[in-house]
Design a protein around this motif. Structure first.
Motif, PDB file in Angstrom:
ATOM      1  N   PHE A  37      53.985   1.106  83.473  1.00 35.92           N
ATOM      2  CA  PHE A  37      53.369   0.128  83.044  1.00 35.92           C
ATOM      3  C   PHE A  37      53.158  -1.172  83.673  1.00 35.92           C
ATOM      4  N   ILE A  38      54.169  -1.460  84.480  1.00 33.87           N
ATOM      5  CA  ILE A  38      53.980  -2.670  85.493  1.00 33.87           C
ATOM      6  C   ILE A  38      53.078  -2.586  86.459  1.00 33.87           C
ATOM      7  N   VAL A  39      52.796  -1.290  87.181  1.00 30.96           N
ATOM      8  CA  VAL A  39      51.861  -0.869  87.962  1.00 30.96           C
ATOM      9  C   VAL A  39      50.526  -0.819  87.414  1.00 30.96           C
ATOM     10  N   ALA A  40      50.429  -0.423  86.270  1.00 30.11           N
ATOM     11  CA  ALA A  40      49.151  -0.283  85.570  1.00 30.11           C
ATOM     12  C   ALA A  40      48.472  -1.718  85.329  1.00 30.11           C
ATOM     13  N   PRO A  52      61.741  -2.907  93.272  1.00 29.28           N
ATOM     14  CA  PRO A  52      60.539  -2.733  92.312  1.00 29.28           C
ATOM     15  C   PRO A  52      60.397  -4.001  91.702  1.00 29.28           C
ATOM     16  N   GLU A  53      59.132  -4.268  91.191  1.00 27.56           N
ATOM     17  CA  GLU A  53      58.712  -5.191  90.376  1.00 27.56           C
ATOM     18  C   GLU A  53      59.208  -4.945  89.009  1.00 27.56           C
ATOM     19  N   VAL A  54      59.583  -6.171  88.474  1.00 26.06           N
ATOM     20  CA  VAL A  54      60.033  -6.073  86.896  1.00 26.06           C
ATOM     21  C   VAL A  54      59.082  -6.827  85.794  1.00 26.06           C
ATOM     22  N   VAL A  55      58.263  -7.635  86.352  1.00 25.13           N
ATOM     23  CA  VAL A  55      57.416  -8.408  85.515  1.00 25.13           C
ATOM     24  C   VAL A  55      55.950  -7.741  85.514  1.00 25.13           C
ATOM     25  N   PRO A  56      55.422  -7.484  84.057  1.00 28.35           N
ATOM     26  CA  PRO A  56      54.224  -7.092  84.181  1.00 28.35           C
ATOM     27  C   PRO A  56      52.868  -8.082  84.577  1.00 28.35           C
ATOM     28  N   GLY A  58      48.536  -9.181  84.875  1.00 30.72           N
ATOM     29  CA  GLY A  58      47.654  -9.439  83.950  1.00 30.72           C
ATOM     30  C   GLY A  58      46.569  -8.773  84.043  1.00 30.72           C
ATOM     31  N   ASN A  59      46.462  -7.457  84.611  1.00 27.97           N
ATOM     32  CA  ASN A  59      45.322  -6.841  85.078  1.00 27.97           C
ATOM     33  C   ASN A  59      45.084  -5.559  84.057  1.00 27.97           C
ATOM     34  N   PHE A  60      45.991  -5.475  83.260  1.00 24.22           N
ATOM     35  CA  PHE A  60      46.013  -4.057  82.470  1.00 24.22           C
ATOM     36  C   PHE A  60      44.719  -3.737  81.807  1.00 24.22           C
ATOM     37  N   TYR A 242      39.709   9.941  99.655  1.00 26.55           N
ATOM     38  CA  TYR A 242      40.247   9.149 100.704  1.00 26.55           C
ATOM     39  C   TYR A 242      41.385   8.413 100.434  1.00 26.55           C
ATOM     40  N   ASP A 243      41.432   7.735  99.268  1.00 25.83           N
ATOM     41  CA  ASP A 243      42.725   6.777  99.019  1.00 25.83           C
ATOM     42  C   ASP A 243      42.878   7.013  97.470  1.00 25.83           C
ATOM     43  N   VAL A 244      43.923   6.566  96.996  1.00 25.88           N
ATOM     44  CA  VAL A 244      44.562   6.425  95.738  1.00 25.88           C
ATOM     45  C   VAL A 244      44.884   5.176  95.371  1.00 25.88           C
ATOM     46  N   ASP A 245      44.107   4.696  94.354  1.00 20.58           N
ATOM     47  CA  ASP A 245      44.391   3.366  93.566  1.00 20.58           C
ATOM     48  C   ASP A 245      45.255   3.674  92.558  1.00 20.58           C
ATOM     49  N   LEU A 246      46.454   3.382  92.786  1.00 17.45           N
ATOM     50  CA  LEU A 246      47.645   3.611  91.948  1.00 17.45           C
ATOM     51  C   LEU A 246      47.528   2.725  90.674  1.00 17.45           C
ATOM     52  N   GLY A 247      47.000   1.641  90.728  1.00 13.12           N
ATOM     53  CA  GLY A 247      47.072   0.801  89.515  1.00 13.12           C
ATOM     54  C   GLY A 247      46.017   1.564  88.612  1.00 13.12           C
ATOM     55  N   LEU A 248      44.980   2.071  88.844  1.00  9.87           N
ATOM     56  CA  LEU A 248      43.996   2.624  88.215  1.00  9.87           C
ATOM     57  C   LEU A 248      44.688   4.269  87.543  1.00  9.87           C
ATOM     58  N   ALA A 249      45.376   4.993  88.605  1.00 12.13           N
ATOM     59  CA  ALA A 249      46.001   5.876  88.131  1.00 12.13           C
ATOM     60  C   ALA A 249      47.078   5.682  87.034  1.00 12.13           C
ATOM     61  N   MET A 250      47.770   4.782  87.386  1.00  8.83           N
ATOM     62  CA  MET A 250      48.927   4.411  86.511  1.00  8.83           C
ATOM     63  C   MET A 250      48.361   3.881  85.073  1.00  8.83           C
ATOM     64  N   SER A 251      47.163   3.388  85.004  1.00  9.53           N
ATOM     65  CA  SER A 251      46.526   2.839  83.805  1.00  9.53           C
ATOM     66  C   SER A 251      46.450   4.104  82.855  1.00  9.53           C
ATOM     67  N   GLY A 252      45.463   5.262  83.733  1.00  8.60           N
ATOM     68  CA  GLY A 252      45.331   6.270  82.811  1.00  8.60           C
ATOM     69  C   GLY A 252      46.675   7.094  82.673  1.00  8.60           C
ATOM     70  N   SER A 253      47.469   7.213  83.451  1.00  6.57           N
ATOM     71  CA  SER A 253      48.993   7.990  82.924  1.00  6.57           C
ATOM     72  C   SER A 253      49.532   7.301  81.779  1.00  6.57           C
ATOM     73  N   PHE A 254      49.524   5.990  81.899  1.00  6.23           N
ATOM     74  CA  PHE A 254      50.233   5.363  80.867  1.00  6.23           C
ATOM     75  C   PHE A 254      49.455   5.444  79.389  1.00  6.23           C
ATOM     76  N   LEU A 255      48.108   5.561  79.429  1.00  3.42           N
ATOM     77  CA  LEU A 255      47.315   5.911  78.394  1.00  3.42           C
ATOM     78  C   LEU A 255      47.664   7.362  77.691  1.00  3.42           C
ATOM     79  N   ALA A 256      47.612   8.311  78.699  1.00  3.74           N
ATOM     80  CA  ALA A 256      48.072   9.682  78.596  1.00  3.74           C
ATOM     81  C   ALA A 256      49.474   9.902  77.859  1.00  3.74           C
TER      82      ALA A 256
END
Length: 282
Positions: A37-40, A52-56, A58-60, A242-256
């Motif tokens: 969720f933090i990465v998302a 690792p970051e522990v504070v969410p 504001g881009n969710f 070419y690359d992976v946007d982890l923030g975008l991927a983690m947002s989708g993973s969190f929703l799933a």
């Protein structure tokens, strides 16, 4: 006669340490979900930070909007729900029926057939992909949800699971009494056997639901159209070559992941009760 005051038992200290260890294990198990969720809510750089970051961030909601714009994610969640529900219900019913046949019915080759079913669990899933795809192609089911549902309606593990439960809980005397009263094999299964083993079938259905929800390989091979994607394939579609946007991927993973979390909250107690019910049958 005087009574001595009760002394503290060692079990009290064990129980205290047990709760402490369980609490620590819970934190360890939940931290990956929280970190996702933090990465998302931030960006790709957050995923590589040490510690690792522990504070969410504001881009969710911004990343959530990108997810919904990039792929039909809501439709993918609906597809996953339909497929997983059908497979969960199908495994609970069909595996219970097959387990009942192997456990209580007498027919030629019963033990040999059951041995073949058990041996299929030793075959890697990847080996069945090509023949399964050829069958789906002959049926005209490629790029349809039927190609996901029908192969998953029964499983060797589910048949073995239900056969063991029925053997342990349904006595032969009960079967004979029902047969003498005029009940057919189907009536014995539906009115006597299945209600008794319903907790085990419920647990098996949950396992089938979660497995189908998380499945990636087979849907990735057989589905072509974005409107038929399941949640896992939609997450893969969020990444480019070419690359992976982890923030975008983690947002989708969190929703799933949210539907599975709600499912566990709703039926977690029944799931544990069903597993323990089978563990103590003898």
């Amino acid at each position: 006669m005087t009574s001595t005051p009760p002394r503290h038992r060692p079990i009290d200290r064990v129980r205290w340490w047990t709760y402490l260890l369980l609490g620590a294990a819970t934190v360890v198990c939940l931290f990956p979900l929280y970190w996702m969720f933090i990465v998302a809510t931030t960006d790709t750089a957050t995923a590589t930070k040490m510690p690792p970051e522990v504070v969410p961030g504001g881009n969710f909601f911004h990343l959530l909007g990108l997810v919904l714009e990039t792929v039909p994610f809501v439709q993918s969640l609906v597809n996953s729900l339909a497929v997983a529900t059908a497979i969960g219900v199908g495994q609970a019913l069909l595996c219970a029926l097959a387990g009942f046949a192997f456990a209580k019915l007498r027919f030629p080759g019963r033990n040999t057939l059951f041995l073949i079913v058990v041996l299929t669990m030793t075959v890697p899933t990847q080996l069945s992909v090509i023949p399964q795809y050829l069958i789906m192609s002959e049926l005209g089911w490629v790029d349809t949800l039927q190609a996901l549902i029908v192969p998953g309606l029964a499983s060797a593990f589910g048949i073995f699971w239900m056969r063991q439960h029925i053997s342990a809980t349904i006595s032969d005397e009960l079967m004979q009494a029902a047969t003498i009263d005029g009940a057919s094999a189907w009536q014995v299964f539906w009115r006597i056997a299945f209600p008794i083993v319903r907790p085990a079938a419920f647990v098996l259905g949950l396992f089938g639901f979660v497995t189908a929800w998380n499945d990636f390989l087979w849907p990735f091979i057989v589905l072509k159209s974005p409107e038929r994607y399941t949640a896992q394939i939609a997450i893969k579609a969020l990444q480019n070559s070419y690359d992976v946007d982890l923030g975008l991927a983690m947002s989708g993973s969190f929703l799933a992941t949210i539907p599975l979390v709600f499912l566990f909250v709703l039926v977690g107690r029944r799931m544990v009760a069903g597993i323990l019910d089978g563990a103590f049958k003898g």
